[in-house]
Motif scaffolding. Structure first.
Motif: not given
Length: 305
Positions: A57, A123, A132-133, A136
């Protein structure tokens, strides 16, 4: 893509404060044993610096970029990734306009064809990964090579080599010949069972038989330092360990397949044997997927040959 297992570990955050120098002008940001955090490399030459892996990410990648930019002290930046999976490549957007992103053609095709599916699947692993994604945006590489590219950083040439289909279709090994250092990505892990992304019918590109052939070649090179995709930095013995595990996994799977055992029975028996051989290794959930892959590659005319 299939539903994924739930991730229950800590947030997969790259800790740049832990960077280790493994050779002159070459550092590794280790994953510190945190699942879904890759080992990140920063390789310097006289006029350029190459970053290997982004972390998962944009926020992880921004931290890696800040570290690399400070480390480079004005030198030009390049970025490469060992394969397209999210924790290795899904931060490339942070490097846009700051670094030239270079990968092999098969990896670029993987990213274009499967990136959205893997983003959705990861996800679904749970909140630590989904965080963290956030934000993106999959970024296509700036430059693509076929099977081999030598990147001149100034007084140091880094070899980028596509291995052909193994852990993924677009695996790439990065070697620094003058330092005796090899970055393997997920072709090799330390202290962990080999990760088989075997998700039929969605993704069946992993090949156990081809992976063994790749590991045999890599082990013959006997690099001084091996930086695996995940786990502790090691020496050439790490490559041999992975080769031996994959060969044993194949042999035990095929022996049971020859006796007409069902795949569920094979997986149960082989899992027990592998855990007995490597009781301290993590990632036990990947054993069954490896069995499934190798059952499909059994030399009875099935897929993979």
């Amino acid at each position: 893509m299939p539903e994924a297992l739930e991730y229950t570990g800590p947030d997969p955050i790259v800790d740049v404060a832990g960077a280790l120098e493994v050779a002159d002008d070459l550092v590794v940001i280790p994953n510190r044993g945190v699942e879904l955090v890759p080992n990140v490399g920063v390789i310097g030459g006289a006029h350029s610096v190459l970053v290997v892996e982004t972390g998962m990410g944009p926020r992880n990648a921004e931290a890696v970029l800040r570290f690399a930019d400070e480390y480079a002290e004005g030198r030009r930046l390049y970025l490469t990734t060992t394969h397209f999976h999210p924790e290795h490549a899904f931060g490339a957007q942070a490097f846009a306009g700051e670094a030239t992103y270079l990968v092999n053609a098969a990896q670029a095709e993987d990213l274009a064809a499967k990136g959205d599916g893997y983003l959705h699947m990861f996800r679904g692993l749970g909140a630590p990964v989904a965080r963290q994604l956030e934000g993106v945006e999959l970024r296509a590489p700036d430059a693509v090579y076929g099977e081999a590219h030598d990147l001149d950083l100034g007084g140091r040439v880094v070899r980028l080599r596509a291995t052909g289909r193994a852990h993924s279709r677009g695996d790439q090994v990065v070697t620094v010949p003058d330092a005796g250092v090899m970055f393997t990505g997920d072709l090799a892990e330390a202290g962990q069972f080999a990760i088989f992304p075997w998700f039929p019918p969605h993704d069946t590109d992993v090949s156990g038989t081809r992976w063994i052939a790749v590991m045999r070649r890599l082990a013959e090179r006997a690099p001084r330092v091996v930086v695996p995709g995940h786990g502790d930095i090691g020496g050439p013995g790490l490559l041999a360990d992975v080769r031996d595990y994959l060969e044993l996994l194949r042999d035990e799977t095929w022996a049971r397949r020859d006796s007409a055992a069902g795949e569920e029975e094979i997986a149960e028996e082989v899992r027990a044997l592998m855990i007995e051989r490597h009781p301290q290794w993590a990632g036990r959930e990947w054993i069954e997927r490896g069995v499934g892959c190798l059952c499909a590659e059994h030399p009875d005319g099935s897929a993979g040959e």
